[in-house]
Design an enzyme around this catalytic site. Structure first.
Site, short mmCIF file in Angstrom:
data_model
loop_
_atom_site.label_atom_id
_atom_site.label_comp_id
_atom_site.label_asym_id
_atom_site.label_seq_id
_atom_site.Cartn_x
_atom_site.Cartn_y
_atom_site.Cartn_z
N HIS A 23 0.85 -1.27 0.19
CA HIS A 23 0.32 0.02 -0.11
C HIS A 23 1.13 1.45 0.27
CE1 HIS A 23 -2.67 -3.07 1.81
NE2 HIS A 23 -3.44 -2.05 0.55
N HIS A 29 -2.80 -5.75 -6.64
CA HIS A 29 -2.23 -6.67 -5.50
C HIS A 29 -4.12 -7.29 -5.42
CE1 HIS A 29 -3.30 -3.49 -2.78
NE2 HIS A 29 -3.98 -3.71 -1.91
N HIS A 66 -8.08 -8.98 1.54
CA HIS A 66 -6.98 -9.67 0.00
C HIS A 66 -6.91 -10.90 0.82
CE1 HIS A 66 -6.25 -5.39 1.51
NE2 HIS A 66 -5.44 -5.40 0.50
N GLU A 84 -15.15 -10.86 9.89
CA GLU A 84 -16.18 -9.49 9.94
C GLU A 84 -17.38 -9.12 10.19
OE1 GLU A 84 -15.00 -6.41 7.06
OE2 GLU A 84 -12.94 -7.46 6.38
N GLU A 109 -4.06 2.14 -2.30
CA GLU A 109 -5.65 0.31 -2.63
C GLU A 109 -5.42 0.67 -4.29
OE1 GLU A 109 -5.68 -1.28 -1.35
OE2 GLU A 109 -6.73 -1.30 0.25
N GLU A 111 -6.09 -2.22 -5.99
CA GLU A 111 -6.01 -3.66 -6.71
C GLU A 111 -7.00 -4.46 -7.78
OE1 GLU A 111 -6.91 -3.98 -1.40
OE2 GLU A 111 -8.93 -3.04 -3.07
N TRP A 156 -13.75 2.55 -3.08
CA TRP A 156 -14.02 1.01 -3.31
C TRP A 156 -15.27 0.88 -4.11
CZ3 TRP A 156 -12.08 1.37 0.64
CH2 TRP A 156 -12.17 0.20 1.98
#
Length: 174
Positions: A23, A29, A66, A84, A109, A111, A156
């Site tokens: 990051h 990634h 991830h 979570e 980020e 991604e 995002w």
């Protein structure tokens, strides 16, 4: 120390690196985002915990993270949903996208994000280290809120939501 999977634009693994370093260096990634709906077609949103390393207290989809090196992305999505929000449900791969978002704290980020959708009716047991709050909202309510208050949502989520809305309309248009 947590490692993430470095990928190219085709989501082919090109290496592994420690998460914070990735990051800091803004390297592409592998990641995933999970969107959960209830029987009424409402989306489950979570407010990220205050101590998250970026985007604290912002609202977003059910969970995201991830996969670990060697871990299939869908299994990682299931794992994080349990970690979570404390529940399990079947997930379906819906689409993928790449995004690049720098944050004020110097992290970025970048991604290759695999998006999964699922349905759930049941108890939610949020992990306070990850989740400050949660709620279900209609897609129309989310669209209006996102338009009027984009600063209350993760980057995002704002990028993925229009595509989720298109998917949802096709699924529920009947």
């Amino acid at each position: 120390m947590e490692n993430v999977i470095l990928v190219n634009d085709n989501d082919e693994q090109v290496g592994v690196m420690e998460k914070m370093e990735v990051h800091q260096k803004a390297l592409l990634h592998r990641a995933f985002s999970v969107f959960i709906f209830n029987e009424d077609g409402q989306m489950l949103l979570q407010q990220r915990a205050a101590k998250k390393y970026h985007s604290p207290k912002l609202w977003t989809n059910a969970c995201c993270s991830h996969p670990r090196p060697g871990e299939p992305t869908e299994k990682a999505a299931q794992r994080r949903l349990r970690e979570e929000l404390g529940f399990h449900t079947e997930l379906e791969k819906t689409f993928e996208f790449i995004y690049n978002a720098p944050f004020d704290n110097g992290l970025t980020e970048y991604e290759y994000d695999h998006v999964f959708t699922g349905f759930y009716e049941g108890d939610i047991k949020p992990n306070p280290a990850e989740v400050l709050d949660y709620c279900y909202m209609s897609m129309d309510e989310i669209a209006v809120s996102l338009q009027n208050y984009p600063h209350k949502y993760t980057v995002w989520f704002g990028i993925a939501f229009p595509r989720i809305m298109d998917w949802w309309k096709l699924k529920y248009a009947a």
